[in-house]
Scaffold this motif. Structure first.
Motif, PDB file in Angstrom:
ATOM      1  N   GLY A  32      21.282  -2.665  51.388  1.00 19.82           N
ATOM      2  CA  GLY A  32      22.216  -1.716  51.973  1.00 19.82           C
ATOM      3  C   GLY A  32      22.534  -2.082  53.401  1.00 19.82           C
ATOM      4  O   GLY A  32      22.146  -1.383  54.339  1.00 19.82           O
ATOM      5  N   CYS A  33      23.272  -3.183  53.594  1.00 16.41           N
ATOM      6  CA  CYS A  33      23.501  -3.697  54.949  1.00 16.41           C
ATOM      7  C   CYS A  33      24.636  -2.984  55.673  1.00 16.41           C
ATOM      8  O   CYS A  33      24.811  -3.190  56.880  1.00 16.41           O
ATOM      9  CB  CYS A  33      23.785  -5.192  54.901  1.00 16.41           C
ATOM     10  SG  CYS A  33      25.272  -5.643  53.955  1.00 16.41           S
ATOM     11  N   GLY A  34      25.404  -2.149  54.976  1.00 13.67           N
ATOM     12  CA  GLY A  34      26.507  -1.457  55.628  1.00 13.67           C
ATOM     13  C   GLY A  34      27.508  -2.438  56.211  1.00 13.67           C
ATOM     14  O   GLY A  34      27.925  -3.395  55.561  1.00 13.67           O
ATOM     15  N   MET A  35      27.885  -2.222  57.464  1.00 11.00           N
ATOM     16  CA  MET A  35      28.839  -3.107  58.123  1.00 11.00           C
ATOM     17  C   MET A  35      28.161  -4.290  58.797  1.00 11.00           C
ATOM     18  O   MET A  35      28.817  -5.127  59.412  1.00 11.00           O
ATOM     19  CB  MET A  35      29.665  -2.325  59.149  1.00 11.00           C
ATOM     20  CG  MET A  35      30.508  -1.226  58.519  1.00 11.00           C
ATOM     21  SD  MET A  35      31.598  -1.819  57.185  1.00 11.00           S
ATOM     22  CE  MET A  35      32.799  -2.762  58.108  1.00 11.00           C
ATOM     23  N   LEU A  90      19.145 -12.251  53.531  1.00  8.82           N
ATOM     24  CA  LEU A  90      20.074 -11.990  52.443  1.00  8.82           C
ATOM     25  C   LEU A  90      20.437 -10.516  52.481  1.00  8.82           C
ATOM     26  O   LEU A  90      19.580  -9.650  52.294  1.00  8.82           O
ATOM     27  CB  LEU A  90      19.447 -12.354  51.093  1.00  8.82           C
ATOM     28  CG  LEU A  90      20.311 -12.073  49.862  1.00  8.82           C
ATOM     29  CD1 LEU A  90      21.643 -12.820  49.944  1.00  8.82           C
ATOM     30  CD2 LEU A  90      19.554 -12.455  48.585  1.00  8.82           C
ATOM     31  N   ALA A  91      21.717 -10.222  52.751  1.00  8.92           N
ATOM     32  CA  ALA A  91      22.199  -8.851  52.882  1.00  8.92           C
ATOM     33  C   ALA A  91      22.881  -8.435  51.583  1.00  8.92           C
ATOM     34  O   ALA A  91      23.806  -9.112  51.114  1.00  8.92           O
ATOM     35  CB  ALA A  91      23.175  -8.753  54.049  1.00  8.92           C
ATOM     36  N   VAL A  92      22.439  -7.315  51.028  1.00  6.36           N
ATOM     37  CA  VAL A  92      22.956  -6.839  49.742  1.00  6.36           C
ATOM     38  C   VAL A  92      23.649  -5.502  49.940  1.00  6.36           C
ATOM     39  O   VAL A  92      23.115  -4.602  50.596  1.00  6.36           O
ATOM     40  CB  VAL A  92      21.807  -6.684  48.716  1.00  6.36           C
ATOM     41  CG1 VAL A  92      22.351  -6.188  47.379  1.00  6.36           C
ATOM     42  CG2 VAL A  92      21.077  -7.998  48.538  1.00  6.36           C
ATOM     43  N   ASP A  93      24.821  -5.370  49.347  1.00  5.22           N
ATOM     44  CA  ASP A  93      25.542  -4.094  49.395  1.00  5.22           C
ATOM     45  C   ASP A  93      26.564  -4.067  48.270  1.00  5.22           C
ATOM     46  O   ASP A  93      26.796  -5.088  47.609  1.00  5.22           O
ATOM     47  CB  ASP A  93      26.230  -3.898  50.756  1.00  5.22           C
ATOM     48  CG  ASP A  93      26.300  -2.429  51.171  1.00  5.22           C
ATOM     49  OD1 ASP A  93      26.928  -1.647  50.434  1.00  5.22           O
ATOM     50  OD2 ASP A  93      25.738  -2.061  52.209  1.00  5.22           O
ATOM     51  N   VAL A 144      14.919  -1.548  54.216  1.00  6.98           N
ATOM     52  CA  VAL A 144      15.702  -0.473  53.589  1.00  6.98           C
ATOM     53  C   VAL A 144      15.979   0.555  54.678  1.00  6.98           C
ATOM     54  O   VAL A 144      15.199   1.489  54.880  1.00  6.98           O
ATOM     55  CB  VAL A 144      14.963   0.166  52.405  1.00  6.98           C
ATOM     56  CG1 VAL A 144      15.861   1.187  51.710  1.00  6.98           C
ATOM     57  CG2 VAL A 144      14.489  -0.890  51.413  1.00  6.98           C
ATOM     58  N   TYR A 145      17.070   0.362  55.402  1.00 11.77           N
ATOM     59  CA  TYR A 145      17.360   1.201  56.557  1.00 11.77           C
ATOM     60  C   TYR A 145      18.481   2.190  56.239  1.00 11.77           C
ATOM     61  O   TYR A 145      19.577   1.796  55.847  1.00 11.77           O
ATOM     62  CB  TYR A 145      17.755   0.332  57.752  1.00 11.77           C
ATOM     63  CG  TYR A 145      16.608  -0.506  58.283  1.00 11.77           C
ATOM     64  CD1 TYR A 145      15.318   0.027  58.391  1.00 11.77           C
ATOM     65  CD2 TYR A 145      16.795  -1.830  58.655  1.00 11.77           C
ATOM     66  CE1 TYR A 145      14.263  -0.731  58.875  1.00 11.77           C
ATOM     67  CE2 TYR A 145      15.737  -2.593  59.153  1.00 11.77           C
ATOM     68  CZ  TYR A 145      14.476  -2.032  59.250  1.00 11.77           C
ATOM     69  OH  TYR A 145      13.433  -2.789  59.731  1.00 11.77           O
ATOM     70  N   PHE A 146      18.166   3.458  56.380  1.00  8.59           N
ATOM     71  CA  PHE A 146      19.112   4.553  56.185  1.00  8.59           C
ATOM     72  C   PHE A 146      19.820   4.476  54.826  1.00  8.59           C
ATOM     73  O   PHE A 146      21.049   4.459  54.746  1.00  8.59           O
ATOM     74  CB  PHE A 146      20.118   4.591  57.336  1.00  8.59           C
ATOM     75  CG  PHE A 146      19.453   4.745  58.676  1.00  8.59           C
ATOM     76  CD1 PHE A 146      19.035   5.987  59.117  1.00  8.59           C
ATOM     77  CD2 PHE A 146      19.191   3.636  59.467  1.00  8.59           C
ATOM     78  CE1 PHE A 146      18.383   6.132  60.339  1.00  8.59           C
ATOM     79  CE2 PHE A 146      18.540   3.761  60.695  1.00  8.59           C
ATOM     80  CZ  PHE A 146      18.134   5.023  61.119  1.00  8.59           C
ATOM     81  N   PRO A 147      19.018   4.426  53.744  1.00  5.89           N
ATOM     82  CA  PRO A 147      19.628   4.418  52.414  1.00  5.89           C
ATOM     83  C   PRO A 147      20.251   5.770  52.100  1.00  5.89           C
ATOM     84  O   PRO A 147      19.954   6.778  52.754  1.00  5.89           O
ATOM     85  CB  PRO A 147      18.430   4.138  51.497  1.00  5.89           C
ATOM     86  CG  PRO A 147      17.268   4.732  52.228  1.00  5.89           C
ATOM     87  CD  PRO A 147      17.552   4.460  53.690  1.00  5.89           C
ATOM     88  N   ASP A 148      21.119   5.785  51.118  1.00  5.45           N
ATOM     89  CA  ASP A 148      21.739   7.035  50.670  1.00  5.45           C
ATOM     90  C   ASP A 148      20.640   8.035  50.341  1.00  5.45           C
ATOM     91  O   ASP A 148      19.781   7.761  49.499  1.00  5.45           O
ATOM     92  CB  ASP A 148      22.592   6.767  49.429  1.00  5.45           C
ATOM     93  CG  ASP A 148      23.514   7.925  49.083  1.00  5.45           C
ATOM     94  OD1 ASP A 148      23.140   9.088  49.374  1.00  5.45           O
ATOM     95  OD2 ASP A 148      24.586   7.684  48.514  1.00  5.45           O
TER      96      ASP A 148
END
Length: 250
Positions: free
Chosen positions: A80-83, A100-103, A149-153
């Motif tokens: 959850g890398c957001g922007m 590795l950034a996943v979104d 895992v930073y600020f997940p939904d």
């Protein structure tokens, strides 16, 4: 190696849909719409073939990390890398690590690629799709240096709590993919979710809390606009840090 086919072509003047893979388990995300900028679209067109891939719903072989990054280095997975503000800052500060950034948000992945290129970073790659599919099918056991895992939904409605990324089955999967001594870092501004994270991760036999209760704010984690806004709105931010054990506790 997974396919490097780029996401479906996007129109820089219109809203875009992200991929919604067929349900094989409870999804931790909902399809998001967002306007993609010309710069994000151009970055996807230019960099995706070398720096990005779509996560398949099924895979027969693990991720070819050395082919993807062009080297062998400790790998950090950002779920959850957001922007991309956080992962770009951390990758710049730790060039000896690969990130590795996943979104599921195509504009965000395009933004990550654009920022990585502007910063001259060669240790950032992106993946589009479900992180659970990635962890289950493409990441070998005990191979990750860290998972962020930073600020997940927060999925605030009770009936949706089963969709939270930090839940027993996902926690076990994440733990199994960390190397012994590897770390799982989490942060949330939802107090109830923070308490659930603490309980779920504390019950996972492959993990040990690195602190008594919540962790101090991780020094490597930059303050993003999202976090700053949460603090301005009076919401407390909770950090957690868990270590992967060599084997389950007896």
């Amino acid at each position: 190696m997974t396919t490097s086919t780029a996401p479906a072509p996007v129109d820089a003047t219109a809203d875009t849909d992200v991929l919604a893979p067929p349900a094989r388990h409870v999804r931790t995300f909902k399809p998001r719409r967002g306007r993609i900028t010309n710069a994000q679209s151009a970055a996807l067109d230019r960099l995706w073939p070398q720096w990005g891939f779509e996560i398949p719903s099924e895979a027969d072989a693990p991720l070819a990390r050395e082919e993807l990054f062009g080297r062998s280095a400790p790998l950090v997975l950002e779920i959850g890398c957001g922007m991309g503000d956080a992962v770009i800052a951390m990758a710049a500060a730790a060039p000896e690590h690969d990130f590795l950034a996943v979104d599921v948000h195509t504009p965000g992945l395009g933004n990550v690629l654009a920022m990585a290129e502007r910063a001259g970073l060669t240790n950032v790659r992106v993946a589009a799709g479900d992180a659970i599919d990635l962890l289950r099918d493409l990441v070998p056991a005990a191979s990750l240096e860290a998972v962020h895992v930073y600020f997940p939904d927060p999925w605030p409605k009770v009936r949706h709590h089963k969709r939270r990324i930090i839940r027993p089955d996902a926690a076990g999967l994440i733990a199994g993919r960390l190397r012994p001594g590897g770390r799982l870092y989490c942060a949330t501004d939802w107090a109830s979710y923070a308490g659930e994270m603490l309980e779920v991760l504390g019950a996972e036999p492959l993990l040990r809390n690195a602190h008594e209760g919540y962790a101090p704010r991780a020094a490597h984690r930059p303050v993003t606009k999202f976090e700053a806004r949460a603090v301005e709105d009076g919401r407390e931010v909770f950090d957690l840090c868990f270590l992967r054990l060599p084997a389950p506790l007896a």
